[in-house]
Every structure is written in structure tokens, then in C-alpha cells.
Design an enzyme around this catalytic site. Sequence first.
Site, PDB file in Angstrom:
ATOM      1  N   GLN A 147      50.060 -22.781  51.764  1.00 57.15           N
ATOM      2  CA  GLN A 147      50.452 -22.216  53.062  1.00 57.15           C
ATOM      3  C   GLN A 147      50.190 -20.718  53.150  1.00 57.15           C
ATOM      4  OE1 GLN A 147      55.093 -21.264  52.989  1.00 57.15           O
ATOM      5  NE2 GLN A 147      54.740 -23.422  52.481  1.00 57.15           N
ATOM      6  N   GLU A 167      51.732 -21.798  58.241  1.00 59.36           N
ATOM      7  CA  GLU A 167      53.153 -21.971  58.528  1.00 59.36           C
ATOM      8  C   GLU A 167      53.516 -20.955  59.609  1.00 59.36           C
ATOM      9  OE1 GLU A 167      57.580 -21.390  56.475  1.00 59.36           O
ATOM     10  OE2 GLU A 167      55.769 -21.030  55.306  1.00 59.36           O
ATOM     11  N   HIS A 214      43.457 -11.290  57.607  1.00 59.18           N
ATOM     12  CA  HIS A 214      43.071 -12.367  58.507  1.00 59.18           C
ATOM     13  C   HIS A 214      43.129 -13.722  57.810  1.00 59.18           C
ATOM     14  CE1 HIS A 214      39.175 -11.156  56.538  1.00 59.18           C
ATOM     15  NE2 HIS A 214      39.107 -12.459  56.354  1.00 59.18           N
ATOM     16  N   GLU A 256      38.715 -14.875  61.328  1.00 61.18           N
ATOM     17  CA  GLU A 256      37.295 -14.677  61.058  1.00 61.18           C
ATOM     18  C   GLU A 256      36.556 -16.006  61.187  1.00 61.18           C
ATOM     19  OE1 GLU A 256      34.264 -12.658  57.763  1.00 61.18           O
ATOM     20  OE2 GLU A 256      36.349 -13.064  57.212  1.00 61.18           O
TER      21      GLU A 256
END
Length: 369
Positions: free
Chosen positions: A36, A106, A149, A195
Site C-alpha cells: 500500500q 489506501e 508521486h 506519472e
Amino acid sequence: LAQAILAQAMSALAAAAKRAKMAVPIGKKYNASLQQCMLRIKDPKVSVPFYEKNFGMKLVHKYDFPAFKFSLYFMERPKDEQVLPAVVPSEESEKYLWTMPGCTLELTHNWGTESDPEFKGYWSGNHGSDLPETSPLYMKDGPVRGFGHVAFNVDDVYKTSEELERNGVKFQKRPDEGRMKGLAFALDPDGYWIELVKREEGLFKEPNLSQVMMRVKDGEKTVEFYRDIMGMSLVREMVVPNDFTNYFLMQLSDEEKSATPQGEFEKLPKRKWQPVLELTHNHGTEKDDKFQVHTGNSDPQGFGHVGFIVDDLEAMCKELEDAGVPFQKKPTEGKMNGLAFVLDPNGYRVELIQRSMKIDPDLLKPAAA
């Protein structure tokens, strides 16, 4: 005080990593798997459909914690033929979540932010005081940039960007803008960067969640933590001289390693379905005693943590503690058992979750009047 604590933690982690090099990494011993990346969101009625519509992600489980006034939405980008839980939330979906081989976003929603006119939004991690004052992302008196990112691999960045833009998705960078051509950065509803990366064509027909990027103070020490303690494999190191280095780490089995020719490891981030952890080190920060990335867990908030599911949480945490790894939360602390938080050399939180865990049903009950 915070700097002193972090310095002690980094020293302990360096010693732990040195010891870990001589044995099987603790994470590998307990089958740790990157599961996660946590991001705080303003409004799930906006963010969940955004990821469903634009990236084909699916809600695979959800928790509501009335007493604490927050909810968790776990989003996975499965392969199209993958069998998913029929009902969410359910016992089936909870079991799926904590045994899955894949990785989720999450999305954490603190109740009330969606309707609070005073709420100013979350920090994407990409505005900071460490940038030149001429940069549009410069943030006077702001934090040092941290989380960067998430990414999706796609066959055609240009085509995908055009489709997303037609759907109303905003962009931080289009494929032909800036110095680096052929890659793009879309923006989600909270301003987090996504991205778009070109992968090797013909492998998958679906986009796949492919990266979680974090900026780090000391590249070598951070790699040692995730490789020598958590058991990840360093598959690529991209160096831009006198500027920065990107380190790409993946969870690879012994079979995957032996099946990969020596010169092919650096191609795995664009071949594999599972995501890499991308660590970005801006050269020189490791020598600056005052430099500290902002982890996103104090003001301004945004990114929260990365998380791994493991086979035996208590045993793994015992070994981590013996190795000198600092903890934010031990398994028996707090009201949520079955999970723990350790700190990496930058102070980022790394959640460890017992594989097949179940949340105490009492925590999901409405708050007492």
C-alpha cells in the site's frame, strides 16, 4: 529535538543495515510484500470514481471507523481477468486485502473535510522551500519536499494523456513539455501527481500501478534500509551527475532473480506488473545536518506511509527492534493490533501488517453517544 532523534534513528538504522548484510534480510525472512501507499483525500465521492474511471482501479475493501471519524478506501488496479471480492466491504474483501499479492492506494478520508469551507486541501509533496525562489513550486516558509508521486505504466503516454485530458483530468506536465520528453504528470482531485510512464509494449493491455516515489536525504542509507533490512532488490540506479540519483527497488522472489539475466534487471520496472519504490536523492543533502524531508504526517499533511504485509508481525518486529530499527508504533500499542509502524532513515512511516489480519469489529461500531 526532532533532528537529534532522527540522527539517532539514522545511526541505529545504519548499524542495523550493516548487520543485516551478513544474513537474510529480516523482511525477506517474513515474506514482506509492498502492499500500500497511503494518501489522505478530501472527498471519497470524488477521488474513488476518479481512480476507477481514469485508471481502471477497483475498490477492493473499505473500513469506516465511526469513533475516530475516518474511513479507508483500498484501491487496486487488477488485471482485467482477475477475480475480485463480490461485495465490498465484507469478510471476503477483508481477507482478499490482507492476503493479496498486489499493491493498493489506501485513500484516507477524515470525515468532514469534503464540506468544510475552511479546509485548505492536502499537500502533494512537490511544493517546498528547498526549491529556487523562481520555481512556481517554491513555497516560502514551507516544508522540504518529500513524497513525489505514484505512477502508472502504459503502452502509449501520448494517447493516454490525450484520453485523460478529454475526460477533464488536469496535468502538471504534458508529454512534450519540459526537458524530459515522453513522460507526463497528471493530477488527481487532491493535487497528487500521477506519472505516466511508457513500458515495453505488448506485455499488458491495462495500465498498471508502477511506482511510489519518495525523496530521501541520504540515498545510500535509505537503499540499505529497504534492501538489507526490508528485503527489496535494487534493480536500477539512474544517476544524473551533479544533480540527483533515482534508485528503483522491487520485491523479487529468488526465482525471479535467477530467471533475470544480469543486464536485464534495470528493465524490470517497465516489465513487471508490481510497482517499484523509487527513491530520489538530490546530491548533497546527505551532508547537510539541517536538511530533513517532510514526511507528510505533520502540517502540512498529505502522503502518510508505505505499507508491507508480512507473515509473522510479532516475530518480525522483535527482530527489527533487536536490530535497532526505530518504531512509531509497536504491534501491541494503541487500539489497532495486527499492525506496526517503523521509521526509515528519513523518518517516513513504514506500516507492517500481519498477513490475513482482521480488524477488531468493535472498532467499526458507531461511537457511543
